[in-house]
Design a protein around this motif. Sequence first.
Motif: not given
Length: 399
Positions: A1-2, A51, A130-131, A215-216
């Motif tokens: 993700m980063s 993150p 992330t959350d 988160t997604s």
Amino acid sequence: MSLVVYLAAVVFGMTSVLLFRRPRTAVRDPLALSTCVAIVLGALVFVCAAPATLRTVNELTGVTNFGAPLTYGMLSAYSCAVLVLLINWRGGPRPVVRRAVLRSMAAYGVLVTAIVVLFLLADADTERLTDLDTYYAGTPFMREMILLYLLGHSAAMLVMCAVCVKWSREVGGLLRVGLRLILLGALLDLVGFQVTKYTAVVARWTGHDLDFLSTSVAPPMASLAALVCSVGFALPRLLPSVLAHWRGLDDYRRLGPLWSLVKSVSTAPRQPSVRWRLPRARLQWREVSIHDALLTLAPYFDHRVREGAREAALRAGRSPHEARLAAEAAMLTDAARRATAHEEPPDATGSYRLHATEVPGASGLVELSQALHRLPGRAGAPGGPDPSALTEPEEPHVA
């Protein structure tokens, strides 16, 4: 993700560099400056939200979840910058614009301060990378901080949508296209990022788990929305310049036959590293050099060659303008041959102004160059076929 988030930040940064390619001019232009600030802040939001960045910030400061107020404050600053950009883009009397900018900055300054104060008052000892929004959705002070940053961003996007819809009805061309792209980006942000965030947070309040929305779904939608908005802001400012350079490159190439013919007599100084200059600069240098060469060749113009070629072109069915260009091309070829051979200027000389010198810009020179390109035998360089052959065809001998 980063990695994805950092890639979006790099794209933002490249767009800002393109817009800020002339720093001294851009600093004095409120629109250029506010555009660059908005895009840079958007890039920083992505960097801060990654993150890996959050973890590093938390470790460096020694404060658990310190990356949260940093990211939310940066997002609020980006929202403010977008509003300031719209205000400057819309324009108007400077005092009115200045007051609107100061009010926006003051409102979001208060919002950023409130976010920091609420974080300091909250109990957020568990690191969440992330959350965080859903994990702390019910925590006192953190709950209010999360709602504040979402509401501040929502307000900016709603205002941007309203302004884009209203303004796009009044303008056309690239500006309208840019406004529609900004509107599309704002709608993607509202639906893809904010609605999903609100839904995930409210679900936590009611005892449900829809954390995947936060988160997604929300992060990639935010990246897409921001990129679309940046294209909308940059397109009306960059595309005209890109098209101008493209046309300049095309004209530069089409001037090739004319430049090949006259470059040996041009006395203009050579331009260093011409290959690395922008197309418009290269075109300007070639125009100046060609005009200089035409002045050098003027004493060698033989008007008998020109008149003969013109009559021949008219008899061939060409228009008067095409016939004039063909005649001037033939005369210029003859002049270049004479000058290269160091011959004496012809007797039939006099003042004559080429069509290429009567029109502004490069269009006249391009027409002359293309006329040279179309001459029989490609008389595009000294030592080519004799231009006198383009004048009057000999009568066939009848026995």
